[in-house]
Scaffold this motif. Structure first.
Motif, PDB file in Angstrom:
ATOM      1  N   GLN A  90      56.554  49.041  55.182  1.00 46.67           N
ATOM      2  CA  GLN A  90      57.882  49.043  54.570  1.00 46.67           C
ATOM      3  C   GLN A  90      59.015  49.216  55.582  1.00 46.67           C
ATOM      4  N   SER A  91      58.724  49.790  56.750  1.00 51.47           N
ATOM      5  CA  SER A  91      59.779  49.971  57.751  1.00 51.47           C
ATOM      6  C   SER A  91      59.881  48.799  58.710  1.00 51.47           C
ATOM      7  N   ARG A  92      58.919  47.850  58.615  1.00 48.13           N
ATOM      8  CA  ARG A  92      58.952  46.680  59.502  1.00 48.13           C
ATOM      9  C   ARG A  92      58.759  45.403  58.685  1.00 48.13           C
ATOM     10  N   PRO A  93      59.607  45.164  57.705  1.00 50.22           N
ATOM     11  CA  PRO A  93      59.423  43.960  56.893  1.00 50.22           C
ATOM     12  C   PRO A  93      59.645  42.698  57.720  1.00 50.22           C
ATOM     13  N   THR A  94      58.821  41.708  57.496  1.00 51.47           N
ATOM     14  CA  THR A  94      58.949  40.449  58.243  1.00 51.47           C
ATOM     15  C   THR A  94      59.836  39.447  57.512  1.00 51.47           C
ATOM     16  N   GLY A  95      60.408  39.873  56.385  1.00 50.79           N
ATOM     17  CA  GLY A  95      61.415  39.073  55.701  1.00 50.79           C
ATOM     18  C   GLY A  95      60.968  37.677  55.354  1.00 50.79           C
ATOM     19  N   GLN A  96      61.782  36.705  55.751  1.00 51.97           N
ATOM     20  CA  GLN A  96      61.535  35.319  55.378  1.00 51.97           C
ATOM     21  C   GLN A  96      60.180  34.817  55.857  1.00 51.97           C
ATOM     22  N   PHE A  97      59.735  35.266  57.027  1.00 50.28           N
ATOM     23  CA  PHE A  97      58.480  34.767  57.579  1.00 50.28           C
ATOM     24  C   PHE A  97      57.336  35.000  56.597  1.00 50.28           C
ATOM     25  N   ALA A  98      57.156  36.259  56.188  1.00 51.65           N
ATOM     26  CA  ALA A  98      56.073  36.577  55.254  1.00 51.65           C
ATOM     27  C   ALA A  98      56.330  35.969  53.883  1.00 51.65           C
ATOM     28  N   ASP A  99      57.593  35.900  53.481  1.00 48.25           N
ATOM     29  CA  ASP A  99      57.923  35.340  52.164  1.00 48.25           C
ATOM     30  C   ASP A  99      57.494  33.880  52.058  1.00 48.25           C
ATOM     31  N   VAL A 100      57.793  33.088  53.088  1.00 50.25           N
ATOM     32  CA  VAL A 100      57.441  31.663  53.005  1.00 50.25           C
ATOM     33  C   VAL A 100      55.934  31.480  53.078  1.00 50.25           C
ATOM     34  N   LEU A 101      55.235  32.342  53.841  1.00 50.88           N
ATOM     35  CA  LEU A 101      53.773  32.259  53.880  1.00 50.88           C
ATOM     36  C   LEU A 101      53.193  32.632  52.520  1.00 50.88           C
ATOM     37  N   ALA A 102      53.715  33.691  51.911  1.00 53.85           N
ATOM     38  CA  ALA A 102      53.230  34.104  50.590  1.00 53.85           C
ATOM     39  C   ALA A 102      53.452  32.993  49.571  1.00 53.85           C
ATOM     40  N   ASP A 103      54.629  32.374  49.595  1.00 48.29           N
ATOM     41  CA  ASP A 103      54.916  31.282  48.662  1.00 48.29           C
ATOM     42  C   ASP A 103      53.972  30.101  48.890  1.00 48.29           C
ATOM     43  N   SER A 104      53.674  29.812  50.162  1.00 52.43           N
ATOM     44  CA  SER A 104      52.765  28.710  50.472  1.00 52.43           C
ATOM     45  C   SER A 104      51.356  29.002  49.975  1.00 52.43           C
ATOM     46  N   ILE A 105      50.928  30.263  50.094  1.00 53.17           N
ATOM     47  CA  ILE A 105      49.588  30.647  49.618  1.00 53.17           C
ATOM     48  C   ILE A 105      49.516  30.521  48.099  1.00 53.17           C
ATOM     49  N   ARG A 106      50.545  31.004  47.414  1.00 51.48           N
ATOM     50  CA  ARG A 106      50.551  30.899  45.947  1.00 51.48           C
ATOM     51  C   ARG A 106      50.523  29.441  45.512  1.00 51.48           C
ATOM     52  N   SER A 107      51.310  28.600  46.183  1.00 53.43           N
ATOM     53  CA  SER A 107      51.349  27.174  45.832  1.00 53.43           C
ATOM     54  C   SER A 107      50.004  26.514  46.095  1.00 53.43           C
ATOM     55  N   ALA A 108      49.375  26.862  47.229  1.00 56.96           N
ATOM     56  CA  ALA A 108      48.064  26.293  47.557  1.00 56.96           C
ATOM     57  C   ALA A 108      47.023  26.722  46.532  1.00 56.96           C
ATOM     58  N   THR A 109      47.087  27.983  46.083  1.00 53.32           N
ATOM     59  CA  THR A 109      46.150  28.485  45.085  1.00 53.32           C
ATOM     60  C   THR A 109      46.276  27.713  43.785  1.00 53.32           C
ATOM     61  N   LEU A 110      47.521  27.509  43.339  1.00 54.45           N
ATOM     62  CA  LEU A 110      47.743  26.753  42.106  1.00 54.45           C
ATOM     63  C   LEU A 110      47.273  25.312  42.239  1.00 54.45           C
ATOM     64  N   SER A 111      47.538  24.714  43.393  1.00 52.26           N
ATOM     65  CA  SER A 111      47.144  23.328  43.617  1.00 52.26           C
ATOM     66  C   SER A 111      45.627  23.175  43.612  1.00 52.26           C
ATOM     67  N   ILE A 112      44.935  24.099  44.288  1.00 56.31           N
ATOM     68  CA  ILE A 112      43.470  24.040  44.341  1.00 56.31           C
ATOM     69  C   ILE A 112      42.887  24.244  42.947  1.00 56.31           C
ATOM     70  N   SER A 113      43.397  25.218  42.208  1.00 53.69           N
ATOM     71  CA  SER A 113      42.901  25.479  40.851  1.00 53.69           C
ATOM     72  C   SER A 113      43.112  24.263  39.954  1.00 53.69           C
ATOM     73  N   HIS A 114      44.274  23.628  40.092  1.00 52.94           N
ATOM     74  CA  HIS A 114      44.566  22.434  39.291  1.00 52.94           C
ATOM     75  C   HIS A 114      43.585  21.312  39.614  1.00 52.94           C
ATOM     76  N   GLN A 115      43.295  21.104  40.898  1.00 55.01           N
ATOM     77  CA  GLN A 115      42.359  20.051  41.291  1.00 55.01           C
ATOM     78  C   GLN A 115      40.963  20.325  40.749  1.00 55.01           C
ATOM     79  N   ILE A 116      40.530  21.601  40.822  1.00 54.44           N
ATOM     80  CA  ILE A 116      39.196  21.956  40.360  1.00 54.44           C
ATOM     81  C   ILE A 116      39.067  21.761  38.847  1.00 54.44           C
ATOM     82  N   HIS A 117      40.070  22.211  38.106  1.00 57.99           N
ATOM     83  CA  HIS A 117      39.985  22.155  36.650  1.00 57.99           C
ATOM     84  C   HIS A 117      40.162  20.745  36.108  1.00 57.99           C
ATOM     85  N   ASN A 118      40.640  19.819  36.949  1.00 55.38           N
ATOM     86  CA  ASN A 118      40.813  18.442  36.506  1.00 55.38           C
ATOM     87  C   ASN A 118      39.724  17.494  37.009  1.00 55.38           C
ATOM     88  N   LYS A 119      38.704  18.078  37.645  1.00 50.38           N
ATOM     89  CA  LYS A 119      37.597  17.239  38.121  1.00 50.38           C
ATOM     90  C   LYS A 119      36.695  16.848  36.956  1.00 50.38           C
TER      91      LYS A 119
END
Length: 299
Positions: free
Chosen positions: A270-299
């Motif tokens: 909490q005293s060393r937040p990485t701000g935008q860097f970690a935020d964009v990585l977190a958003d990319s991970i969430r998006s990748a998770t949704l994309s992978i789940s969508h591909q799997i469930h539509n096979k």
């Protein structure tokens, strides 16, 4: 002055006549003539030698053309410059549990590289407890871990990414057997009980009153899965849907009543937040998770 007369001048030179220039930029020939007249009045010069059949630039016209091309180039480059300004530049040191390394982190990193080519992400693998200590000490900027179970370093904060579910895995020939029978009779390959996921498994086994015949203790779920596929025993592991879909030939059953799961989080100090860097990585991970789940469930 509007940029349109400058674009009209460039179009005339590129296409050779007023009529063709008008077709290219969506103006009538008379409108093109008016644009040229406006430029000539603005700068008090003649731009074309009108004694010739085809428009030929005067010396003043050539000077203005060169300046117009520069002005338009600068103006048209503004959107790209703004995109570059928004791009992140720097380094992010990230730790990740092994299941995140198989999916969805690779897809997230590819997306992140495309959007922010100057952001360097250095990735280290490890177990949740170890990675949490490294974030606490400042050795890592952030870590992708399971949600802390029990004691963990103070002053750490986390943001939810996705969930893994726990499964009992057994050799393929055990697919018709009951989970209780599998765990009671087959050698048990335990995920390290010092790991947070290992503690969840041990707690649920105790709650269910299930006794296992432990023969191996490993800290790599990938290795555990291979051992099970070769018929060396049964195991309980937490897996994301993407990895579950890519398992070798093993029997799998939900573990827990109801099936237990774990939260995978982005861990920071909490005293060393990485701000935008970690935020964009977190958003990319969430998006990748949704994309992978969508591909799997539509096979």
């Amino acid at each position: 002055m509007s940029l349109r007369p400058l674009r009209t001048l460039v179009a005339i030179v590129q296409h050779g006549t007023f009529a063709r220039a008008g077709d290219a930029i969506g103006l009538t020939q008379s409108a093109v003539s008016l644009q040229v007249k406006a430029l000539e009045e603005e700068f008090a010069v003649k731009l074309f030698d009108r004694s010739r059949r085809k428009p030929v630039l005067t010396e003043a016209g050539r000077v203005l053309l060169a300046q117009a091309e520069q002005v338009l180039s600068l103006y048209d480059g503004i959107p790209g410059a703004l995109r570059d300004e928004k791009a992140l530049v720097g380094r992010l040191r990230v730790g990740a549990i092994h299941t995140a390394l198989s999916a969805p982190l690779p897809e997230a990193l590819l997306s992140l590289r495309a959007a922010h080519p100057l952001l360097r992400v250095h990735v280290t693998a490890g177990m949740s407890a170890e990675l949490a200590q490294r974030v606490a000490s400042g050795d890592l900027d952030a870590a992708i871990t399971t949600h802390p179970v029990g004691a963990h370093p103070p002053d750490l904060v986390w943001h939810m990414l996705y969930e893994d579910r726990f499964w009992v895995l057994a050799p393929p020939q055990a697919k018709e057997k009951k989970t209780s029978e599998i765990l009671a009779n087959l050698p048990f390959i335990r995920f390290d009980a010092q790991a947070w996921a290992g503690r969840q498994i041990a707690n649920e086994l105790r709650r269910l009153g299930v006794r296992v015949r432990e023969e191996m203790v490993l800290d790599s779920q990938e290795t555990i899965v291979r051992m099970v596929a070769r018929g060396l025993g049964a195991a309980i592991v937490a897996l994301p849907d993407a990895t579950l879909a890519q398992l070798p030939a093993v029997a799998k059953f939900p573990f827990g009543l109801p099936q237990i799961h774990r939260s995978v989080v982005m861990l920071e100090h909490q005293s060393r937040p990485t701000g935008q860097f970690a935020d964009v990585l977190a958003d990319s991970i969430r998006s990748a998770t949704l994309s992978i789940s969508h591909q799997i469930h539509n096979k």
